[in-house]
Design an enzyme around this catalytic site. Structure first.
Site, PDB file in Angstrom:
ATOM      1  N   SER A   1     -11.241 -52.220  40.944  1.00  0.00           N
ATOM      2  CA  SER A   1     -11.849 -51.107  40.259  1.00  0.00           C
ATOM      3  C   SER A   1     -12.474 -50.096  41.203  1.00  0.00           C
ATOM      4  O   SER A   1     -11.784 -49.389  41.928  1.00  0.00           O
ATOM      5  CB  SER A   1     -12.864 -51.661  39.266  1.00  0.00           C
ATOM      6  OG  SER A   1     -13.347 -50.678  38.432  1.00  0.00           O
TER       7      SER A   1
ATOM      8  N   ASP B   1      -5.650 -42.596  51.323  1.00  0.00           N
ATOM      9  CA  ASP B   1      -4.922 -41.366  51.018  1.00  0.00           C
ATOM     10  C   ASP B   1      -5.367 -40.189  51.867  1.00  0.00           C
ATOM     11  O   ASP B   1      -4.577 -39.272  52.141  1.00  0.00           O
ATOM     12  CB  ASP B   1      -5.076 -41.023  49.533  1.00  0.00           C
ATOM     13  CG  ASP B   1      -4.360 -42.024  48.624  1.00  0.00           C
ATOM     14  OD1 ASP B   1      -3.578 -42.840  49.155  1.00  0.00           O
ATOM     15  OD2 ASP B   1      -4.595 -41.994  47.399  1.00  0.00           O
TER      16      ASP B   1
ATOM     17  N   LYS C   1      -6.666 -52.647  39.282  1.00  0.00           N
ATOM     18  CA  LYS C   1      -7.236 -52.241  37.992  1.00  0.00           C
ATOM     19  C   LYS C   1      -7.431 -50.735  37.992  1.00  0.00           C
ATOM     20  O   LYS C   1      -8.290 -50.227  38.695  1.00  0.00           O
ATOM     21  CB  LYS C   1      -8.565 -52.935  37.729  1.00  0.00           C
ATOM     22  CG  LYS C   1      -9.099 -52.635  36.330  1.00  0.00           C
ATOM     23  CD  LYS C   1     -10.337 -53.426  36.018  1.00  0.00           C
ATOM     24  CE  LYS C   1     -10.687 -53.296  34.548  1.00  0.00           C
ATOM     25  NZ  LYS C   1     -10.944 -51.888  34.162  1.00  0.00           N
TER      26      LYS C   1
END
Length: 413
Positions: A319, A330, A344
Site C-alpha cells: 500500500s 519511477d 495493493k
C-alpha cells in the site's frame, strides 16, 4: 472517499488489525484507506444514484419473500438477525472485491479500535491472499507476541483455537484471533516448505505500534539507516524528517530507507515522506475514482534530495509503502533492493452505519508516480536479493540489508 485521505493498507490492507492488523486496508491495507468512523450512512447515500421506486419495491419484495420462505420452511429455526446479517454480507461479497466488507456493530467497533496506537492482540498484520484465498501474515509487528512466537511473512493461518477458518471473511477470522491481554490463542499455520501444519500458542498482550527506528550503520562511510514500520499515524512524516535531520547531524552521507514489512498507512503521510526524495511538483501517486478525472498528488518538496538512497522492500511492503517505492523507482531518486512488494493498488473508505455496523468499500485505485498499476502485481526491486531464512529486517545476518550496504558504498548519487 474521505477528503482527509485517511490511510492505505493494513487491510492494506486493509488493515484489519487483529490486533492482528489487517493490511491495508491498513487498509487502510494494506492502499486501503484507514478511515475514521465518523461517517454516517447518509453521506454515502447522497452520492449513490437512486433506483426508481418500482425497482426498489421489487428488491424489497424479493428479500422479504426469501426471508419468509426460510423462516417458515427451512428445516431448522433461524434468527431473523442472522438472515439480515447474511443478506448484508452477501450484498457486499457480490462485488467480488476482497477489500470490501460488511461489519456487524461488534466487528466494526473492534475494527476501529485496531487503528489506535495501542491495542490488545498478537500483533501481526494479516490479509486474505489473492493467490491462495487463505488468511496470510503480511508482517509481524516488531517485538510483538506474534513475532516472538515465530510467525513469519507468508504464513497462512488455517485454524484458530481448533476451528477451521478457511473460507472465513477477514473480519470474522480476525475477531477469533484478537482478545484481551493475558489470554491465549492457538493458531495452526501452513508454511511454505513445511509438510505439516505448524502450531503456535500465543499469549495476547498490549501492542504499541512503533513508527520508526534509526541509527548510523557505518560512521566511516556515513551510512544512515531508517526503518519505518508504518505510515498510519499523523505526524509520521515529521518524525521521518526529524530522524533524517538527526542522522545528517551525525555525519550521514548515504541513506538506507527500510520499508520491508511495512503494511501502509495514511496517504497524506506517504506523500510527505516521498516529497523528501521526489522533486517538488512531480507526481508521487495518481488517484483514479469512479466518474472523476484521474488526478495526481504531487511532491511538496522544497529542496532536492542530495544523497545516495537505497530503499529496502519485500513482500510485506504494501500500500503506502508501495507508493513510496514506486515514486523512488519511477523518478530514479534511488535504488530499490530486496524482493517484490505485496501488490495493493486500491483505496478503501469506511462508513459507520446508524445502528453501529459498518461497511468498507473500494472507492478508488491508485497508480504509481509513473502511472503504473501494481494491484495484484507488486513492484519489482532494481536489485533482487532474496531472504530465504526470513531473517527479520535489521536483525543480524539480514542479507538484504548487507546487500544494501555494499551497494550504497559504491553509489555516487
Amino acid at each position: 472517499m474521505d477528503d482527509r485521505r485517511t490511510g492505505f493498507a493494513r487491510s492494506l490492507g486493509l488493515v484489519a488489525v487483529a490486533s492482528v492488523i489487517s493490511v491495508v486496508s491498513y487498509a487502510a491495507g494494506a492502499l486501503g484507506l484507514i478511515p475514521w468512523a465518523n461517517h454516517q450512512v447518509s453521506r454515502l447515500v447522497e452520492r449513490v444514484p437512486q433506483t426508481n421506486e418500482g425497482a426498489r419495491g421489487l428488491q424489497t419484495e424479493r428479500l422479504e419473500e426469501v426471508m419468509q420462505a426460510i423462516q417458515s420452511q427451512y428445516v431448522e429455526e433461524v434468527e431473523p438477525e442472522t438472515l439480515n446479517v447474511g443478506a448484508l454480507r452477501g450484498m457486499v461479497q457480490a462485488l467480488g472485491d476482497r477489500y470490501s466488507a460488511y461489519f456487524t456493530p461488534k466487528e466494526f467497533s473492534a475494527f476501529v479500535q485496531g487503528f489506535e496506537p495501542t491495542f490488545s492482540g498478537i500483533g501481526v498484520t494479516v490479509e486474505i491472499s489473492q493467490k491462495t484465498g487463505l488468511l496470510t501474515v503480511v508482517s509481524p509487528i516488531k517485538g510483538s507476541p506474534g513475532e516472538q512466537a515465530g510467525l513469519r511473512t507468508g504464513d497462512a493461518i488455517v485454524e484458530v483455537d481448533g476451528k477451521d477458518i478457511v473460507g472465513m471473511s477477514l473480519e470474522e477470522a480476525v475477531a477469533l484471533i484478537k482478545g484481551p491481554k493475558g489470554t491465549q490463542v492457538k493458531i495452526a499455520v501452513k508454511r511454505e516448505g513445511e509438510r505439516e501444519l505448524l502450531h503456535f500458542t500465543i499469549t495476547r498482550d498490549t501492542i504499541t505500534v512503533p513508527v520508526l527506528d534509526y541509527k548510523m550503520l557505518d560512521t566511516e562511510a556515513g551510512i544512515g539507516y531508517l526503518q519505518l514500520f508504518e505510515f498510519s499515524k499523523k505526524g509520521t512524516a515529521d518524525q521521518v524528517k526529524a530522524a533524517i535531520a538527526d542522522l545528517r547531524s551525525q555525519g550521514m552521507k548515504r541513506l538506507i530507507f527500510d520499508v520491508r514489512q511495512n503494511p501502509g498507512g495514511l496517504l497524506d503521510e506517504v506523500v510527505e515522506v516521498a516529497s523528501l526524495f521526489v522533486k517538488g511538483g512531480d507526481p508521487v501517486v495518481h488517484i483514479v475514482e469512479r466518474g472523476k478525472p484521474e488526478r495526481a498528488l504531487t511532491s511538496t518538496g522544497t529542496a532536492a534530495w542530495d544523497l545516495p538512497l537505497v530503499v529496502l522492500i519485500d513482500g510485506g511492503s504494501a500500500s503506502a509503502s508501495e507508493i513510496l517505492a514506486g515514486a523512488v523507482k519511477d523518478t530514479r531518486a534511488g535504488t530499490l533492493i530486496g524482493e517484490k512488494t505485496f501488490g495493493k493498488g486500491s483505496v478503501q473508505t469506511f462508513w459507520k452505519l446508524k445502528d453501529g455496523s459498518g461497511i468498507k468499500l473500494t472507492t478508488a485505485k491508485y497508480l504509481t508516480a509513473g502511472r503504473k498499476s501494481i494491484d495484484g502485481v507488486g513492484i519489482e526491486p532494481d536489485i533482487v536479493v532474496p531472504n530465504p531464512d526470513r531473517i527479520y529486517p535489521g536483525h543480524p545476518g539480514d542479507p538484504q540489508l548487507e546487500a544494501a550496504v555494499r551497494h550504497i558504498k559504491a553509489m555516487t548519487r
